[in-house]
Design an enzyme around this catalytic site. Sequence first.
Site, PDB file in Angstrom:
ATOM      1  N   ASP A 128       0.877  -1.173   0.000  1.00 56.78           N
ATOM      2  CA  ASP A 128       0.000   0.000   0.000  1.00 56.78           C
ATOM      3  C   ASP A 128       0.914   1.223   0.000  1.00 56.78           C
ATOM      4  OD1 ASP A 128      -1.586   2.163   0.607  1.00 56.78           O
ATOM      5  OD2 ASP A 128      -2.639   1.194   2.273  1.00 56.78           O
ATOM      6  N   ARG A 152     -15.482  16.079 -12.334  1.00 59.41           N
ATOM      7  CA  ARG A 152     -14.180  15.479 -11.970  1.00 59.41           C
ATOM      8  C   ARG A 152     -13.336  16.497 -11.181  1.00 59.41           C
ATOM      9  NH1 ARG A 152     -16.142  11.303 -12.847  1.00 59.41           N
ATOM     10  NH2 ARG A 152     -15.702   9.798 -14.510  1.00 59.41           N
ATOM     11  N   TYR A 178     -10.505  14.954  -8.953  1.00 62.84           N
ATOM     12  CA  TYR A 178      -9.565  14.240  -9.834  1.00 62.84           C
ATOM     13  C   TYR A 178      -8.716  15.233 -10.623  1.00 62.84           C
ATOM     14  CZ  TYR A 178      -7.903  10.783 -13.235  1.00 62.84           C
ATOM     15  OH  TYR A 178      -7.119   9.970 -14.019  1.00 62.84           O
ATOM     16  N   LYS A 208      -4.707  15.687 -10.255  1.00 63.72           N
ATOM     17  CA  LYS A 208      -3.841  15.305 -11.384  1.00 63.72           C
ATOM     18  C   LYS A 208      -3.076  16.522 -11.906  1.00 63.72           C
ATOM     19  CE  LYS A 208      -4.411  10.833 -11.714  1.00 63.72           C
ATOM     20  NZ  LYS A 208      -3.293   9.878 -11.584  1.00 63.72           N
ATOM     21  N   THR A 216      -9.450   0.085 -19.112  1.00 65.31           N
ATOM     22  CA  THR A 216      -8.845  -0.686 -18.005  1.00 65.31           C
ATOM     23  C   THR A 216      -9.977  -1.222 -17.121  1.00 65.31           C
ATOM     24  OG1 THR A 216      -8.705   1.239 -16.556  1.00 65.31           O
ATOM     25  CG2 THR A 216      -6.804   0.828 -17.981  1.00 65.31           C
ATOM     26  N   PRO A 217      -9.651  -2.154 -16.217  1.00 70.52           N
ATOM     27  CA  PRO A 217     -10.705  -2.692 -15.345  1.00 70.52           C
ATOM     28  C   PRO A 217     -11.457  -1.616 -14.562  1.00 70.52           C
ATOM     29  CG  PRO A 217      -8.756  -4.079 -15.229  1.00 70.52           C
ATOM     30  CD  PRO A 217      -8.373  -2.882 -16.070  1.00 70.52           C
ATOM     31  N   ARG A 250     -16.440   1.709 -13.596  1.00 73.82           N
ATOM     32  CA  ARG A 250     -17.187   2.981 -13.638  1.00 73.82           C
ATOM     33  C   ARG A 250     -18.380   2.878 -14.582  1.00 73.82           C
ATOM     34  NH1 ARG A 250     -12.076   5.026 -13.505  1.00 73.82           N
ATOM     35  NH2 ARG A 250     -11.998   5.965 -15.570  1.00 73.82           N
ATOM     36  N   ARG A 268     -16.819  10.786 -27.210  1.00 73.34           N
ATOM     37  CA  ARG A 268     -15.979  11.981 -27.025  1.00 73.34           C
ATOM     38  C   ARG A 268     -14.547  11.770 -27.543  1.00 73.34           C
ATOM     39  NH1 ARG A 268     -15.395  11.975 -20.320  1.00 73.34           N
ATOM     40  NH2 ARG A 268     -13.714  10.468 -20.321  1.00 73.34           N
TER      41      ARG A 268
HETATM   42  N1  LIG Z   1      -7.829   4.414 -17.325  1.00 71.28           N
HETATM   43  C1  LIG Z   1      -7.890   5.662 -17.761  1.00 71.28           C
HETATM   44  O1  LIG Z   1      -8.703   6.009 -18.611  1.00 71.28           O
HETATM   45  C2  LIG Z   1      -6.929   6.693 -17.222  1.00 71.28           C
HETATM   46  C3  LIG Z   1      -6.876   7.938 -17.850  1.00 71.28           C
HETATM   47  C4  LIG Z   1      -5.990   8.885 -17.370  1.00 71.28           C
HETATM   48  C5  LIG Z   1      -5.193   8.599 -16.282  1.00 71.28           C
HETATM   49  N2  LIG Z   1      -5.260   7.391 -15.696  1.00 71.28           N
HETATM   50  C6  LIG Z   1      -4.408   7.143 -14.531  1.00 71.28           C
HETATM   51  O2  LIG Z   1      -3.625   6.001 -14.759  1.00 71.28           O
HETATM   52  C7  LIG Z   1      -3.393   5.328 -13.528  1.00 71.28           C
HETATM   53  C8  LIG Z   1      -3.818   3.871 -13.640  1.00 71.28           C
HETATM   54  O3  LIG Z   1      -5.149   3.847 -14.081  1.00 71.28           O
HETATM   55  P1  LIG Z   1      -5.889   2.471 -14.417  1.00 71.28           P
HETATM   56  O4  LIG Z   1      -7.198   2.826 -15.031  1.00 71.28           O
HETATM   57  O5  LIG Z   1      -4.957   1.553 -15.087  1.00 71.28           O
HETATM   58  O6  LIG Z   1      -6.137   1.996 -12.937  1.00 71.28           O
HETATM   59  P2  LIG Z   1      -6.924   0.800 -12.293  1.00 71.28           P
HETATM   60  O7  LIG Z   1      -7.888   1.450 -11.376  1.00 71.28           O
HETATM   61  O8  LIG Z   1      -7.432  -0.177 -13.293  1.00 71.28           O
HETATM   62  O9  LIG Z   1      -5.767   0.123 -11.449  1.00 71.28           O
HETATM   63  C9  LIG Z   1      -5.256   0.829 -10.374  1.00 71.28           C
HETATM   64  C10 LIG Z   1      -4.436  -0.093  -9.524  1.00 71.28           C
HETATM   65  O10 LIG Z   1      -3.963   0.709  -8.432  1.00 71.28           O
HETATM   66  C11 LIG Z   1      -3.951  -0.100  -7.286  1.00 71.28           C
HETATM   67  N3  LIG Z   1      -3.931   0.723  -6.076  1.00 71.28           N
HETATM   68  C12 LIG Z   1      -4.917   1.531  -5.636  1.00 71.28           C
HETATM   69  N4  LIG Z   1      -4.552   2.090  -4.460  1.00 71.28           N
HETATM   70  C13 LIG Z   1      -3.314   1.619  -4.167  1.00 71.28           C
HETATM   71  C14 LIG Z   1      -2.414   1.809  -3.095  1.00 71.28           C
HETATM   72  N5  LIG Z   1      -2.745   2.591  -2.059  1.00 71.28           N
HETATM   73  N6  LIG Z   1      -1.223   1.168  -3.115  1.00 71.28           N
HETATM   74  C15 LIG Z   1      -0.882   0.366  -4.148  1.00 71.28           C
HETATM   75  N7  LIG Z   1      -1.705   0.129  -5.208  1.00 71.28           N
HETATM   76  C16 LIG Z   1      -2.901   0.753  -5.209  1.00 71.28           C
HETATM   77  C17 LIG Z   1      -5.228  -0.919  -7.421  1.00 71.28           C
HETATM   78  O11 LIG Z   1      -5.184  -2.080  -6.609  1.00 71.28           O
HETATM   79  C18 LIG Z   1      -5.235  -1.241  -8.921  1.00 71.28           C
HETATM   80  O12 LIG Z   1      -4.586  -2.470  -9.212  1.00 71.28           O
HETATM   81  C19 LIG Z   1      -4.155   6.109 -12.465  1.00 71.28           C
HETATM   82  O13 LIG Z   1      -3.294   7.030 -11.837  1.00 71.28           O
HETATM   83  C20 LIG Z   1      -5.197   6.852 -13.282  1.00 71.28           C
HETATM   84  O14 LIG Z   1      -5.645   8.036 -12.657  1.00 71.28           O
HETATM   85  C21 LIG Z   1      -6.111   6.412 -16.123  1.00 71.28           C
END
Ligand SMILES: NC(=O)c1ccc[n+]([C@@H]2O[C@H](COP(=O)([O-])OP(=O)(O)OC[C@H]3O[C@@H](n4cnc5c(N)ncnc54)[C@H](O)[C@@H]3O)[C@@H](O)[C@H]2O)c1
Length: 246
Positions: free
Chosen positions: A59, A145, A148, A152, A183-184, A189, A206
């Site tokens: 964590d 958002r 967020y 960011k 992503t998952p 969401r 979009r």
């Molecule tokens: N998916 C998108 O569309 C998108 C777009 C822009 C930015 N991002 C950014 O990219 C990053 C990854 O996004 P994603 O969609 O792949 O994420 P996700 O939510 O699919 O995966 C996030 C992972 O982070 C882990 N996690 C959460 N809290 C944690 C902690 N305290 N310690 C360790 N691990 C932790 C979770 O267990 C999970 O495996 C994030 O920072 C997100 O904001 C994602």
Amino acid sequence: MAGKGGRLAGKRCFVSAAGQGIGRSIAEAFAAEGAEVVAADLRFADDVLPPGVERLILDVTDDAALADAVRAAGAVSVLVNCVGKVASGTILDAPLDELDDSYRLNVRSTAAVIRAFLPGMIERGDGSIINIASVVSSVMAAPGRFAYASTKAAVIGLTMSVALDFVKSGIRCNAISPGTVETPSLHDRWAATGDIEAARAAFVARQPMGRLGAPDEIAAAAILLASDEARFMTGANMVIDGGMSL
Ligand SMILES: NC(=O)c1ccc[n+]([C@@H]2O[C@H](COP(=O)([O-])OP(=O)(O)OC[C@H]3O[C@@H](n4cnc5c(N)ncnc54)[C@H](O)[C@@H]3O)[C@@H](O)[C@H]2O)c1
């Protein structure tokens, strides 16, 4: 390919949020380019990690556990901070506490992980830090958002600050700002709206390219930033969004 040859051969890398999604794709892509990777997450979607990737349950908001992890990780020269949460709501309908929670995970934990690895990188005169921000930040807004985008944007500011302060110590620090990537957590969401197909269609609508991004399209940029090919890049924010913010 892992361990031999490749654009990241000989580099030891630490990737947070590597259990699934973008972080997972980055960890696997780094290993495919010959890096040794410590993949850290609270949990992993499965146990099938490729050769070259070590799994670490961590964590990143737990400062004591982080200190132990950094000691155990050894001489890391590439750090990817990928942890982040997407909170919903406008400034009026999201509680202010949501801003604190988002700040704690998206910004403070990124700063804490950098603080933990940076002294070793400075000692060796070699470090590439990659922070995963978002196009929803200081680049563009998206509806509902507020926490967020605020946090960011802070990740982008943090990136530039670290880049400037340690530019003479052999450290580079860059951000990647993805647009919408499948992503998952994005699926979660969509599911939360009660109509997955309508939610997907709204997200795709979009996108100027008419599709969402894939995690490996973000990983490709992370490989570049991690590699010596990007040795003149620091303080940059690479927007990878299929034209969403244009
Ligand atoms: N998916 C998108 O569309 C998108 C777009 C822009 C930015 N991002 C950014 O990219 C990053 C990854 O996004 P994603 O969609 O792949 O994420 P996700 O939510 O699919 O995966 C996030 C992972 O982070 C882990 N996690 C959460 N809290 C944690 C902690 N305290 N310690 C360790 N691990 C932790 C979770 O267990 C999970 O495996 C994030 O920072 C997100 O904001 C994602």
